[in-house]
Every structure is written in structure tokens, then in C-alpha cells.
Design an enzyme around this catalytic site. Structure first.
Site, PDB file in Angstrom:
ATOM      1  N   GLU A 163       6.333   0.366  35.795  1.00 26.75           N
ATOM      2  CA  GLU A 163       6.594   0.440  37.240  1.00 26.75           C
ATOM      3  C   GLU A 163       5.308   0.244  38.038  1.00 26.75           C
ATOM      4  O   GLU A 163       4.858   1.130  38.768  1.00 26.75           O
ATOM      5  CB  GLU A 163       7.249   1.777  37.599  1.00 26.75           C
ATOM      6  CG  GLU A 163       8.632   1.930  36.996  1.00 26.75           C
ATOM      7  CD  GLU A 163       9.402   3.128  37.519  1.00 26.75           C
ATOM      8  OE1 GLU A 163       8.773   4.091  37.983  1.00 26.75           O
ATOM      9  OE2 GLU A 163      10.642   3.120  37.453  1.00 26.75           O
TER      10      GLU A 163
ATOM     11  N   GLU B  46      14.902   0.832  31.661  1.00 20.60           N
ATOM     12  CA  GLU B  46      15.217   2.189  32.127  1.00 20.60           C
ATOM     13  C   GLU B  46      16.461   2.128  32.994  1.00 20.60           C
ATOM     14  O   GLU B  46      16.585   1.241  33.842  1.00 20.60           O
ATOM     15  CB  GLU B  46      14.096   2.787  32.990  1.00 20.60           C
ATOM     16  CG  GLU B  46      12.878   3.229  32.237  1.00 20.60           C
ATOM     17  CD  GLU B  46      11.865   3.945  33.115  1.00 20.60           C
ATOM     18  OE1 GLU B  46      12.265   4.654  34.059  1.00 20.60           O
ATOM     19  OE2 GLU B  46      10.665   3.792  32.838  1.00 20.60           O
TER      20      GLU B  46
END
Ligand code: BGP
Length: 474
Positions: A177, A369
Site C-alpha cells: 500500500e 488483500e
């Protein structure tokens, strides 16, 4: 779904490994992020972690102690039929202060054992090189990613592990991320804003260092191993306009670009025009070396990995509520239900997000995810009836499969987040559980750490065995 689609699960060292002082590991960012009210300010880099009260607790230090339980945990993953497992290496386990000339043998040994255990069950490792992680010594001595020196330290670490695991690890992800740097700069990149300075300038300079380091890591991995597949990783989730008012639409486009900024560089190999203009307008001046732009252009990623929890929504009329619980500011979308932590639930949003990313990049995508953080009730007989989690995952898997089978999006695999319960990144809680495997530990750090199979464990095993065809338990 394609026959070689990779089903598995995802974790990260900072939230599950623990063993913070074992095997010569150095202190890392996660070790100084406390539980409780101080957590957010520390993660945002506006509170100095060295000035926390003496009784502060640090849940990541023990986490679920996968350091000692990895064999048992991997056996359970294998029982579910995992074909891949996404996890991260703890940088300070390999280079305790970041500055050593040689890697820490005990750290490498730990990952040798873990990776060999995965391979024993034919589980493909998918390794994130940096998941909200860095040796704290580099934060204190150099200011972490504010400083260009960080690139050299990171590449030395990448070189050590990519070389060491050549032939055993094929899939690498550079930064988890990467766009989190803008929202939680200390957790994402070890950046302390309380030290002062121009916030935007600091963030974009640090982003350049990470983006350059990411491209150099891609180059390095390909040089070491021609088969290596290296991906970038984005906290994704399309931004919807609240209305068809063009000002809402325009605002949503700008918000999307705040996140695409990173992957635009990593996938297309250059700073996008809108970012160049934005930086000009804001007076941001990025210091770079001559070769940086060329390295970025020549070393783009092989695939795009993403996390998806929810879509986002913007409105410009200043009305309405905000959606709760998320680090990404968002207006409440009246069409969506929310999780117990206020995160919107939007399975179609996953299909929309995957299509948007595939339209933009035309690169294979990997959903690394996705999941529902929820409170679980452990029954007296040791079971957990987590039908809500099954419902969430089922609807998202359907949406993902539609993106692949009906829309033609090229998808590599799916690794739901926190396949075993672990510490929540944003809240530090254990009670925000994502797993198929229950871990006996509470928010105060008490519990036996015993692992128990939830109802979703059996459900997901059937999903994998049927390559996504069997999505009901019966
Ligand atoms: C992502 C992170 C993960 C993970 C997940 C869930 O942002 O990459 O590390 O924690 O979100 O978030 P949370 O743990 O806050 O529920």
C-alpha cells in the site's frame, strides 16, 4: 477462473510475527506503535513515539507469535488447500539496524525454515519486501524515507533476500500500500512530521525515494532471477461521485488520482502529467538524481497487486455524514451497509475497481488483500460461526470472478487478508478479526494463542478445491 489461479491468504510480519527480540532482530517501526488513543497520532507522524507514557503497550511486539507457531499455521493453511501465501519479511530481522554489511544469519534462517515449510506443501510464497516496516535505527538516524540514503539500505536488503531465495521465491511485492505514505506517513514510511518542515514537500520527496527504490528493486530482481515476477501494491477502492453533478465527478477523479499517482509511476514508468502540474502548483520540488527517471521508465512492474476493502465516495456540497473508521476520508454512501468498524461493504465495487485498474494499466492484477474485520464469538465447543465473513467473502469472490470471466480482467490470484487472526493495523486490536483461523488472544494481550478453525475455514477449503465454483458450504 483460469486453471493456474492462485488461491491463498495474506498476512504481514508487522502484524503477526512477533518475536521482536528473537534471533538478533532489530527494532522496527511496528515495535513503537502503541495500542490505544495515541496510536493514530503516532501512525500519522504527528506524535513522537519516544514521548509516550511508560505504561504504553505495543501489540505488534508479540502479535500472534507466528515466529514460534509458523509450522502449525502453515499446516492449517495447507489443510485449507492454499496454493500461495502472501506474507512479508521483517527488514530488521535481516538487517537489524539497516546498516550492517552482511545479513543477520539467524534472520535468514528463520525465513529459510518458513519458506521451506511452505514449499513442502507446494504453497507458492508471495513476499512483500516492505509492509509498513523499516529498522527503527534508520528512522532515528536518517529520518527514514525522507532521506535518499534509504534507497541504498533498502536495495542492500532486497539484494540479500532476492539472491538468497532465488529458485524458491518467484513473486515479490516492493511496498505494501505505497499510497499509505500520504495518509499514515509514520506507519507507512517511518516519516515523523512532528520534526517540522513542509508536509507536502516531505511526503512527495519521500514518495520519490520509494518509487525510485521500487524501480531499482524491480531491476535488481530481474537481474538476479529472470523468472522473478515483481509487483507494486496499492490500497485500492474506486472513488464514486456522490451525485452526477460534474463538480462531484471531477472531485472523485482527483481523489482517484491521489492513489493512482503511485501506480501510474510504477506501471507506466513516468510521473503522470497531472502530478507534474500539481507539484508545480504546490511549489513542490523533488530532488532527484539524473538516472532516476530513466530507471523508473525502464523498470516497470510485472503485475499490479491491490488491497480492496471498500469503495469510497465524495461529495462537494458539504452535506451528509462521513463514512466511519477509514483512513481515507469518504462521504457516507447511502446505498451501502457498513462493517462493525464503519467500513462500507461493496462487492460490486471490487469489480468496478478491478476493471478501472485493468483499463488503465493492462497488466495482470493480483488481489492480495480483501476481507471483513469483525468481532467473533468463540463457542464453548471451540467453533466460531462466522457466517457474516463467509457472506462478505462470497460476494466479493463472485464480483472478482465476474471481472475475470465476464469482463476479461487478467487476474493472477486472491489472498484474503488476515487469513489467520492478527493485530489490526489501524486500531491495534485483536478483536478486529479477519481470519479463517481464530487465535485465542484479546485486546489486552491475554490468551493462550491457541489456533482454532472457524466455520469459514471449511467454507474456504471448498472454494479453493472447486476453483471458486462452490461458494456455498452445503
Ligand atoms: C491494509 C493493510 C493491512 C491490514 C488491512 C486491514 O491497509 O495493508 O496491513 O491491516 O489494511 O486493516 P485493519 O487492520 O486496520 O483492519
Amino acid at each position: 477462473m483460469r486453471k493456474d489461479f492462485l488461491w491463498g491468504g495474506a498476512t504481514a510480519a508487522n502484524q503477526c510475527e512477533g518475536g521482536w527480540k528473537e534471533g538478533g532482530r532489530g527494532m522496527a517501526i511496528v515495535d513503537v506503535i502503541p495500542h490505544g488513543a495515541d496510536r493514530m497520532p503516532v501512525m500519522k507522524g504527528v506524535q513522537d513515539y519516544r514521548k509516550l507514557p511508560e505504561n504504553a503497550s505495543y501489540p505488534g511486539r508479540e502479535a500472534i507469535d507466528m515466529y514460534s507457531h509458523y509450522k502449525e499455521d502453515i499446516a492449517l493453511f495447507a489443510e485449507m488447500g492454499f496454493q500461495c501465501y502472501r506474507f512479508s519479511f521483517s527488514w530488521s530481522r535481516i538487517f537489524p539496524t539497516g546498516e550492517e554489511a552482511e545479513p543477520n544469519e539467524a534472520g535468514l534462517q528463520f525465513y529459510d525454515d518458513l519458506v521451506n515449510e511452505l514449499l513442502k506443501y507446494q504453497i507458492e510464497p508471495v513476499v512483500t519486501l516492505c509492509h509498513f516496516d523499516a529498522p527503527i535505527a534508520l528512522v532515528e538516524k536518517y529520518g527514514s524515507w525522507k532521506n535518499r540514503k534509504m534507497i541504498g539500505f533498502f536495495l542492500k536488503y532486497c539484494d540479500a533476500v532476492i539472491r538468497h531465495f532465488k529458485g524458491r521465491i518467484r513473486y515479490w511485492i516492493t511496498f505494501n500500500e505505497i499510497n499509505m505514505l500520504m495518509h499514515l506517513p509514520f506507519m507507512g514510511a517511518g516519516i515523523r512530521l512532528e520534526e517540522g518542515g513542509d508536509e507536502l514537500q516531505i511526503k512527495y520527496q519521500a514518495a520519490h525515494h520509494e518509487l525510485a527504490a521500487s524501480a531499482m528493486a524491480v531491476k535488481l530482481a530481474h537481474e538476479i532471477n529472470r523468472d522473478a515476477q515483481v509487483g507494486c501494491m496499492l490500497a485500492a477502492g474506486s472513488v464514486y461521485p456522490y451525485s452526477c453533478n460534474p463538480v462531484d465527478v471531477w472531485e472523485s477523479m482527483k481523489k482517484d488520482r491521489e492513489n493512482y499517482f503511485f501506480t501510474d509511476v510504477q506501471v507506466r514508468g513516468k510521473y503522470p502529467a497531472y502530478a507534474v502540474k500539481y507539484m508545480e502548483q504546490q511549489g513542490i520540488q523533488i530532488a532527484m538524481q539524473d538516472a532516476d527517471l530513466e530507471i523508473m521508465e525502464k523498470n516497470t512492474v510485472d503485475f499490479v497487486a491491490l488491497s480492496y476493502y471498500n469503495s469510497r465516495c465524495v461529495r462537494t456540497d458539504g452535506q451528509g455524514e462521513a463514512s466511519g473508521g477509514n483512513v481515507f476520508a469518504s462521504a457516507k454512501n447511502p446505498y451501502l451497509e457498513c462493517s462493525q468498524w464503519g467500513w462500507p461493504i461493496d462487492p460490486l465495487g471490487l469489480r468496478i475497481t478491478l476493471n478501472a485498474l485493468y483499463d488503465r494499466y493492462q497488466k495482470p492484477l493480483f488481489v492480495v488483500e480483501n476481507g471483513l474485520g469483525a468481532v467473533d464469538v468463540l463457542e464453548a465447543d471451540g467453533t466460531v460461526h462466522d457466517d457474516y465473513r463467509i457472506d462478505y467473502l462470497r460476494s466479493h469472490i463472485r464480483a472478482m470472478m465476474a471481472a475475470a470471466d465476464e469482463d476479461g480482467v487478467d487476474l493472477i490470484g486472491y489472498t484474503p487478508w488476515g487469513c489467520i487472526d492478527l493485530i489490526s493495523a489501524t486500531t491495534g486490536e485483536m478483536s478486529k478479526r479477519y481470519g479463517f483461523i481464530y487465535v485465542d488472544k484479546n485486546d489486552n494481550g491475554e490468551g493462550t494463542l491457541k489456533r482454532l478453525r472457524k466455520k469459514s475455514f471449511h467454507w474456504y477449503r471448498d472454494v479453493i478445491a472447486s476453483n471458486g465454483q462452490n461458494l456455498s458450504l452445503e
